[in-house]
Design an enzyme around this catalytic site. Structure first.
Site, PDB file in Angstrom:
ATOM      1  N   HIS A 459     109.632   7.837  79.709  1.00 10.89           N
ATOM      2  CA  HIS A 459     109.047   8.964  78.979  1.00 10.89           C
ATOM      3  C   HIS A 459     107.643   9.241  79.484  1.00 10.89           C
ATOM      4  CE1 HIS A 459     107.411  11.375  75.695  1.00 10.89           C
ATOM      5  NE2 HIS A 459     108.625  11.519  75.209  1.00 10.89           N
ATOM      6  N   PRO A 507     114.066   9.068  74.459  1.00  9.02           N
ATOM      7  CA  PRO A 507     113.890   7.615  74.446  1.00  9.02           C
ATOM      8  C   PRO A 507     112.703   7.204  75.308  1.00  9.02           C
ATOM      9  CG  PRO A 507     115.610   8.196  75.991  1.00  9.02           C
ATOM     10  CD  PRO A 507     115.184   9.486  75.334  1.00  9.02           C
ATOM     11  N   GLU A 508     112.328   5.947  75.221  1.00  7.65           N
ATOM     12  CA  GLU A 508     111.202   5.420  75.995  1.00  7.65           C
ATOM     13  C   GLU A 508     111.491   5.462  77.496  1.00  7.65           C
ATOM     14  OE1 GLU A 508     107.348   3.567  76.497  1.00  7.65           O
ATOM     15  OE2 GLU A 508     108.325   4.903  75.050  1.00  7.65           O
ATOM     16  N   SER A 509     112.715   5.234  77.897  1.00  7.95           N
ATOM     17  CA  SER A 509     113.109   5.388  79.294  1.00  7.95           C
ATOM     18  C   SER A 509     114.605   5.678  79.362  1.00  7.95           C
ATOM     19  CB  SER A 509     112.760   4.137  80.109  1.00  7.95           C
ATOM     20  OG  SER A 509     113.468   3.014  79.634  1.00  7.95           O
TER      21      SER A 509
END
Length: 598
Positions: A459, A507-509
Site C-alpha cells: 500500500h 490491504p497493506e500489501s
C-alpha cells in the site's frame, strides 16, 4: 507521505567519577604512590599501544575512502516563495598520493601531540583529591546548563514567510462537490473532537477504548503527536478554533527535554514537518521555535562514523541506535533519506548551515556508493558505509527517499539539478527492474530481493503513482506523457486492490502470482490502518489530468472509511479488509488527520 549530527556537550550526562572500590575510605584524599605508579604505567602502555598501532595498521589509502569534503559545501541562498537557489553546488577535489602523505603526516603529528597532552592531563588529574575532581565536574555541568539556557533564549533571525496560494480558495460552485467537502470536514471534526476529549496530549487515540495511545516510535513521553500532525489540516479546513487549541497546548506543554527514545524519521516528518507547515500557514513564531528546539535534539543521531544517522535517538542523552531487526545494524533508506526538506528549511529559518550540511552529507555519500543495477538498497550500515541486505523497495523502507529527491528539486525552484538527476537515475532503474505488468494487464511495482523480483506491491508503494505524475514535468527526453501514463496505470492497480475487497479498502500489501492479482494472500497483510497513499495518488492524478474518475475513486474510499472505520470515539483501522464484518484495531493514527483527510 507527509509533505508539508555531532553530539553536543549539552546532550551528554557526565557520570560520577569512581576513584576506587566501594570500600575506598572517605577520609583519604589522595592515592598512594604505588597506586599512582601502577595507573601511570597502565596508561602509558595503553597510549604506546594505540600510537604504535597507528603506524602498523594497513594503509587506508589503498581502500575506498569517503572523503566528503564538507568544508567545500556551499550553502544555498533561499529566496522566500521560490525556495533554495543554487543548492548542491560542491567543490570536490580528488585526493592524490602527495595529498595522502601530507594528510597522514599531519594526523601522526596530531595524534602524537594529543597523546602527550592526555598523559600530562592524567598525571595532573591523579594529583588532585576526589573533592577537587568533583568540584571541577560540577563546574563543567553548570557551564553546560548555562550555555544551553543562553542558546534557548537566543531569538531566531526574522525571515520572510513565502506567500501561500490556495489555503483560502473559497467554496466550490457545484453543490455536490461542496457537500462532499463538508462531509470530509465533518469527519475531521469527529476525529479531532474525540481525540480532544479522550486522548488530549497523548500521541494518538484508542477510539473504542476511549483513551490515549502511543507506540515506540514516539518514545515513552506524551508529545501530542496527533496535535502537531493535524495542525495544517485544521488550518486549511478553516477549523481555526481547533487550530488555536492545538497551538495553546504546544506553547504550554510540548517539551523535548525528556528522557525518551524516539524515531528520528517519524519525529522529523510528523513533528518538525508539522510544526514548519503550521508556521508557514499561520506565521505564529512558536511553531518555528519548537521546530528548531526539536531539531537540536535530533542532531546527535548523526554522530556516526559515516554521518548516516541512527534510526533512534534519546532526546535527553543524545544516545542513538538502530532498530534491532534492521539488516546487520543498518540504517534505513526511507528514514535517513527523508530529512532533506525539513532540514533545508531549518537552515533557512535559523541561518545555521548545520542542518543543510547534515542532509547534503548524506546525499554526497550516496552518490559515491556503488548501486547494484542502479538500485538503492534499503539498508546502509552507518558504521562501515556499506550496504546491508540487497533489498530494494518503492514501498516500505524505501518509499519517501525517492519522493524527497523530487521535492528537493521542486522546493529549489527547479535549480537543484543534482537532486533531479538522482531522482531520474533512480526512476529509470526502478522502471527497468521493478515495474512489471501482470497477466491481467495491471502495472505493479515489485520488490528486488537478493537477485530476484518478488511480485508483491505494498500500500505504501501506491504513493508512487502520484510521484510519477508530479515528476513528469522536467523528465528526461521529453517523457512527460510516459510518466503521466505510468502514474495513471499505478493508480488503476491500486484502485483494483481496493475494489477487490469486501470493504472497498486496500490491504497493506497485495500479490501478483498466477491467478492472484492485486489481492492479499497472507492474513498478516490484510489490514488497513487508515493509510493515505492511494488517496494521495488519486489527488495528484486529478490535479494534473482533471479526469473525474479520480475524484470518484477518492470519494469511494472516503465512504468506505466512513462506513467501516468510523466508531463513536473516532476512526479505527480494520484487521481484515476481506471480511464483511470487520474487526477494528482500535487505533486512530496521527497521519489519518494529517494526510488521509487533508
Amino acid at each position: 507521505m507527509t509533505t508539508p549530527a555531532l553530539l553536543p556537550l549539552s546532550g551528554r550526562r557526565i557520570p560520577p567519577l569512581n576513584l576506587g572500590p566501594p570500600s575506598f575510605p572517605h577520609h583519604r584524599a589522595t592515592l598512594r604512590l604505588s597506586e599512582k605508579f601502577i595507573l601511570l604505567l597502565i596508561l602509558s602502555a595503553f597510549i604506546t599501544l594505540c600510537f604504535g598501532a597507528f603506524f602498523f595498521l594497513p594503509d587506508s589509502s589503498k581502500h575506498k575512502r569517503f572523503d566528503l569534503g564538507l568544508e567545500d559545501v556551499l550553502i544555498p541562498h533561499v529566496d522566500a516563495g521560490k525556495g533554495a537557489k543554487n543548492p548542491g553546488v560542491f567543490l570536490i577535489h580528488g585526493p592524490d598520493e602527495h595529498r595522502h602523505r601530507e594528510e597522514e603526516e599531519r594526523l601522526r603529528n596530531k595524534i602524537r601531540a594529543d597523546h602527550e597532552k592526555a598523559l600530562e592531563e592524567a598525571k595532573e588529574k591523579l594529583k588532585k583529591s576526589r573533592e577537587e575532581i568533583r568540584a571541577e565536574i560540577q563546574t563543567e555541568k553548570n557551564k553546560v546548563v548555562l550555555e544551553m539556557k543562553m542558546k534557548e533564549k537566543k531569538p531566531l533571525p526574522p525571515v520572510p514567510i513565502p506567500n501561500l496560494i490556495g489555503t483560502n480558495g473559497g467554496d466550490p460552485e457545484d453543490n455536490e462537490l461542496r457537500e462532499k467537502r463538508e462531509k470530509i470536514k465533518e469527519m475531521m471534526k469527529h476525529a479531532w473532537d474525540n481525540y480532544r476529549m479522550y486522548g488530549w496530549g497523548h500521541n494518538e487515540l484508542r477510539p473504542i477504548a476511549r483513551k490515549g495511545h502511543s507506540t515506540n516510535i514516539f518514545g515513552s513521553s506524551q508529545m501530542g503527536a496527533t496535535i502537531v500532525d493535524a495542525l495544517d489540516t485544521l488550518y486549511i479546513m478553516g477549523l481555526h478554533d481547533e487550530f488555536r487549541d492545538g497551538q495553546k497546548w504546544i506553547e504550554n506543554n510540548l517539551d523535548f527535554s525528556v528522557n525518551s527514545e524516539v524515531s528520528v524519521f517519524e519525529v522529523n516528518i510528523r513533528f518538525i514537518g508539522g510544526l514548519l507547515a503550521a508556521y508557514y500557514l499561520s506565521g505564529e513564531e512558536v511553531f518555528k521555535v519548537k521546530a528548531v528546539q526539536l531539531a537540536e535534539k535530533l542532531l546527535p543521531a548523526f554522530n556516526t562514523p559515516t554521518g548516516i544517522p541512527w534510526a533512534m535517538v534519546n532526546l535527553k542523552s543524545g544516545v542513538g541506535r538502530n532498530w534491532g531487526w534492521a539488516s546487520a545494524g543498518s540504517s534505513i533508506l526511507a528514514e535517513f533519506g527523508t530529512l532533506h526538506m525539513e532540514f533545508v528549511h531549518l537552515s533557512y529559518l535559523t541561518g545555521d548551515p548545520v542542518y543543510y550540511k547534515k542532509v547534503m552529507h548524506i546525499r554526497k555519500l550516496l552518490q559515491k556508493m556503488d548501486r547494484p543495477n542502479g538500485l538503492y538498497p534499503n539498508y546502509l550500515n552507518p558504521r562501515t558505509g556499506r550496504w546491508g541486505q540487497y533489498h530494494t523497495s518503492v514501498g516500505g523502507l524505501g518509499d519517501s527517499f525517492y519522493e524527497y529527491l523530487l521535492k528537493a528539486w521542486l522546493m529549489s525552484d527547479k535549480t537543484d539539478h543534482e537532486a533531479r538527476k538522482m531522482y531520474d537515475d533512480a526512476i529509470e532503474a526502478i522502471e527497468k527492474h521493478l515495474i512489471k505488468k501482470s497477466r491481467g494487464g495491471l502495472t505493479f511495482i515489485g520488490e528486488w530481493k537478493n537477485g530476484h523480483l518478488e511480485k508483491k506491491m505494498g500500500h505504501l508503494a501506491c504513493f508512487a503513482g502520484g510521484m510519477f505524475v508530479l515528476g513528469a514535468d522536467g523528465s528526461r527526453m521529453d517523457k512527460a506523457g510516459h510518466y503521466l501514463e505510468l502514474g495513471a496505470e499505478i493508480a488503476r492497480t491500486c484502485h483494483e486492490s481496493y475494489d477487490r475487497t469486501a470493504l472497498k479498502l486496500g490491504p497493506e500489501s497485495f500479490k501478483f502470482d498466477g491467478a492472484v492479482e492485486a489481492v492479499a494472500v497472507r492474513q498478516a497483510e490484510k489490514y488497513y490502518i487508515l493509510r493515505p497513499e492511494v488517496i494521495e495518488t488519486y489527488w495528484y492524478l486529478w490535479r494534473f489530468t482533471h479526469d473525474p474518475r479520480y475524484r470518484e475513486w477518492g470519494w469511494e474510499a472516503a465512504l468506505a472509511i466512513e462506513k467501516y472505520c468510523r466508531v463513536s470515539g473516532g476512526f479505527s483501522g480494520v484487521k481484515d479488509v476481506y471480511s464483511s464484518t470487520p474487526t477494528h484495531d482500535d487505533v486512530q493514527q496521527s497521519f489519518f488527520l494529517a494526510e488521509t483527510l487533508n
